[in-house]
Design a protein around this motif. Structure first.
Motif, PDB file in Angstrom:
ATOM      1  N   ARG A 187       4.916  50.093  21.503  1.00 45.34           N
ATOM      2  CA  ARG A 187       3.622  49.841  20.865  1.00 45.34           C
ATOM      3  C   ARG A 187       3.166  48.406  21.120  1.00 45.34           C
ATOM      4  N   VAL A 188       4.126  47.481  21.161  1.00 47.66           N
ATOM      5  CA  VAL A 188       3.770  46.092  21.471  1.00 47.66           C
ATOM      6  C   VAL A 188       3.246  45.999  22.902  1.00 47.66           C
ATOM      7  N   LEU A 189       3.926  46.662  23.845  1.00 50.11           N
ATOM      8  CA  LEU A 189       3.454  46.681  25.231  1.00 50.11           C
ATOM      9  C   LEU A 189       2.078  47.334  25.308  1.00 50.11           C
ATOM     10  N   GLU A 190       1.893  48.431  24.607  1.00 52.46           N
ATOM     11  CA  GLU A 190       0.596  49.099  24.564  1.00 52.46           C
ATOM     12  C   GLU A 190      -0.487  48.130  24.099  1.00 52.46           C
ATOM     13  N   ILE A 249      -0.654  54.873  28.169  1.00 54.01           N
ATOM     14  CA  ILE A 249      -0.117  55.525  29.369  1.00 54.01           C
ATOM     15  C   ILE A 249       0.921  54.637  30.048  1.00 54.01           C
ATOM     16  N   VAL A 250       0.645  53.322  30.150  1.00 53.06           N
ATOM     17  CA  VAL A 250       1.605  52.397  30.757  1.00 53.06           C
ATOM     18  C   VAL A 250       2.901  52.372  29.949  1.00 53.06           C
ATOM     19  N   ALA A 251       2.775  52.238  28.622  1.00 52.10           N
ATOM     20  CA  ALA A 251       3.966  52.193  27.772  1.00 52.10           C
ATOM     21  C   ALA A 251       4.700  53.529  27.776  1.00 52.10           C
ATOM     22  N   GLY A 252       3.958  54.626  27.905  1.00 55.54           N
ATOM     23  CA  GLY A 252       4.590  55.946  27.971  1.00 55.54           C
ATOM     24  C   GLY A 252       5.408  56.118  29.235  1.00 55.54           C
ATOM     25  N   TRP A 253       4.863  55.658  30.369  1.00 53.62           N
ATOM     26  CA  TRP A 253       5.630  55.748  31.610  1.00 53.62           C
ATOM     27  C   TRP A 253       6.858  54.832  31.567  1.00 53.62           C
ATOM     28  N   CYS A 254       6.724  53.681  30.937  1.00 53.27           N
ATOM     29  CA  CYS A 254       7.908  52.821  30.745  1.00 53.27           C
ATOM     30  C   CYS A 254       8.947  53.550  29.899  1.00 53.27           C
ATOM     31  N   GLY A 255       8.474  54.322  28.916  1.00 55.08           N
ATOM     32  CA  GLY A 255       9.385  55.102  28.089  1.00 55.08           C
ATOM     33  C   GLY A 255      10.124  56.155  28.890  1.00 55.08           C
ATOM     34  N   ARG A 256       9.424  56.804  29.807  1.00 52.47           N
ATOM     35  CA  ARG A 256      10.076  57.803  30.656  1.00 52.47           C
ATOM     36  C   ARG A 256      11.137  57.153  31.547  1.00 52.47           C
ATOM     37  N   VAL A 257      10.777  56.008  32.138  1.00 48.86           N
ATOM     38  CA  VAL A 257      11.731  55.305  33.001  1.00 48.86           C
ATOM     39  C   VAL A 257      12.945  54.864  32.195  1.00 48.86           C
TER      40      VAL A 257
END
Length: 379
Positions: free
Chosen positions: A175-178, A193-201
């Motif tokens: 959430r902070v990255l978002e 979307i950016v933070a979500g893809w970081c979550g997947r990685v």
């Protein structure tokens, strides 16, 4: 430990109190977590204290209770900071995975979102320091129950605080990255979307780390460690994927406009003929025809297939009402809306009819079919 988006559904479970105007809910899965963690921590409790028998499980249970108390303080920090920023928490929930806090509305600014998100991990790190100080100063006799609880509290809170600061959704650091991406790009959904893809990685990397760590010495893999990390990885992947999917849905909803879902319409009276309705539509360059009642209300719309089936030689004497479908009262939307407001208004109106009239200042300008809105929202 994560924050969730606004939702109209309250989680099932037992309400054990209220804090900051919101209920504290213990989900049924929490009991499973308590049992599993007590069993898992028993060996550690035995090693730290030298105890045996049922006393070990009492110490293990005490640690689990202490851990969930820390989780609750983590969630409470989210809620209190949110409330101080004008965002009311809706519920605090303790679950199998720790807990989460949900709110009645999304954060209004990136700064608010970041502050609310970071509050929970900061509380855990402060608690870790508080538990660690007596150990560092040798204020406790080693290997006593109190010493073991202090050691466990410091280790657990330190891990929870640091783990949740990883910049990957659904963790608080995500959430902070978002919020950072939101602030720099002025696009919240891009941040999600950016933070979500970081979550997947991170989810994939976390499981890969578990596999490497369990086989790093060339021995037999620790299947329990791998399985546990795989479950956590699946949870992280699921949360990240849900955030990405929701962001795309919200973007599609925000992109809905009248021009993308409505078909231009002209109006005729109930006494007019099918031929007249066709001529008016052709002159106005419209696809649809709406029949008005004597008081000017949209009363029906012409079924184009039925109108096309009327022979030309009788179209001038066939009343337009013969090829029309009634529009119930309430089957209309405000043509000045767009995005979520328009989608919500269409959702309300289509409870009465799958086809609704579009009104601007009381004048019919078009028709919207529910199927066209659904098509606009599809990926």
């Amino acid at each position: 430990m994560r924050m969730s988006s606004p939702s109209s559904r309250r989680k099932s479970g037992w309400v054990v109190g209220h804090v900051a105007g919101a209920p504290v809910i213990v989900a049924p899965s929490w009991l499973l977590a308590v049992g599993v963690l007590t069993f898992l921590y028993a060996d550690t409790a035995r090693a730290l204290t030298g105890l045996s028998g049922s006393a070990v499980y009492v110490v293990a249970l005490s640690f689990v209770v202490l851990l969930f108390a820390s989780v609750f303080l983590h969630e409470l920090a989210h809620g209190l900071v949110a409330r101080s920023r004008g965002q009311q928490p809706r519920e605090f929930v303790l679950t199998l995975w720790g807990g989460h806090t949900s709110f009645d509305a999304v954060s209004a600014t990136p700064a608010t979102s970041a502050l609310i998100s970071v509050a929970g991990p900061v509380v855990n790190l402060v608690l870790a320091a508080a538990f660690f100080v007596p150990l560092r100063l040798d204020l406790l006799e080693p290997h006593t129950v109190l010493w073991a609880l202090m050691w466990s509290g410091a280790a657990a809170n330190g891990f929870v605080g640091l783990f949740n600061l990883v910049p990957a959704l659904p963790l608080d650091g995500g959430r902070v990255l978002e919020a950072i991406v939101w602030a720099t790009s002025r696009d919240r959904l891009r941040g999600t979307i950016v933070a979500g893809w970081c979550g997947r990685v991170f989810a994939v990397g976390f499981v890969a780390w578990a596999l490497l760590a369990s086989t790093g010495d060339g021995g037999e893999p620790d299947f329990f460690l791998v399985a546990w990390c795989a479950i956590i990885g699946a949870f992280l992947w699921s949360g990240a994927s849900a955030a990405i999917k929701n962001a795309h849905v919200v973007r599609r909803v925000d992109g809905v406009t009248l021009s993308s879902v409505a078909r231009r319409a002209v109006t005729v009276g109930a006494s007019d003929s099918v031929a007249h309705a066709g001529a008016v539509a052709a002159t106005g360059g419209a696809q649809e025809v709406v029949v008005l009642s004597p008081d000017g209300r949209p009363a029906a719309y012409v079924d184009r297939a039925a109108a096309a089936a009327v022979p030309a030689e009788v179209a001038g004497t066939t009343p337009v009402t013969a090829v029309s479908v009634p529009l119930p009262v309430g089957a209309s939307v405000d043509g000045q809306l767009s995005g979520r407001a328009l989608v919500d208004d269409v959702g309300r109106a289509t409870r009465y009819s799958p086809v609704v009239a579009v009104l601007v200042d009381g004048r019919v300008i078009g028709l919207i079919r529910a199927t066209d809105v659904i098509a606009a929202l599809r990926p």
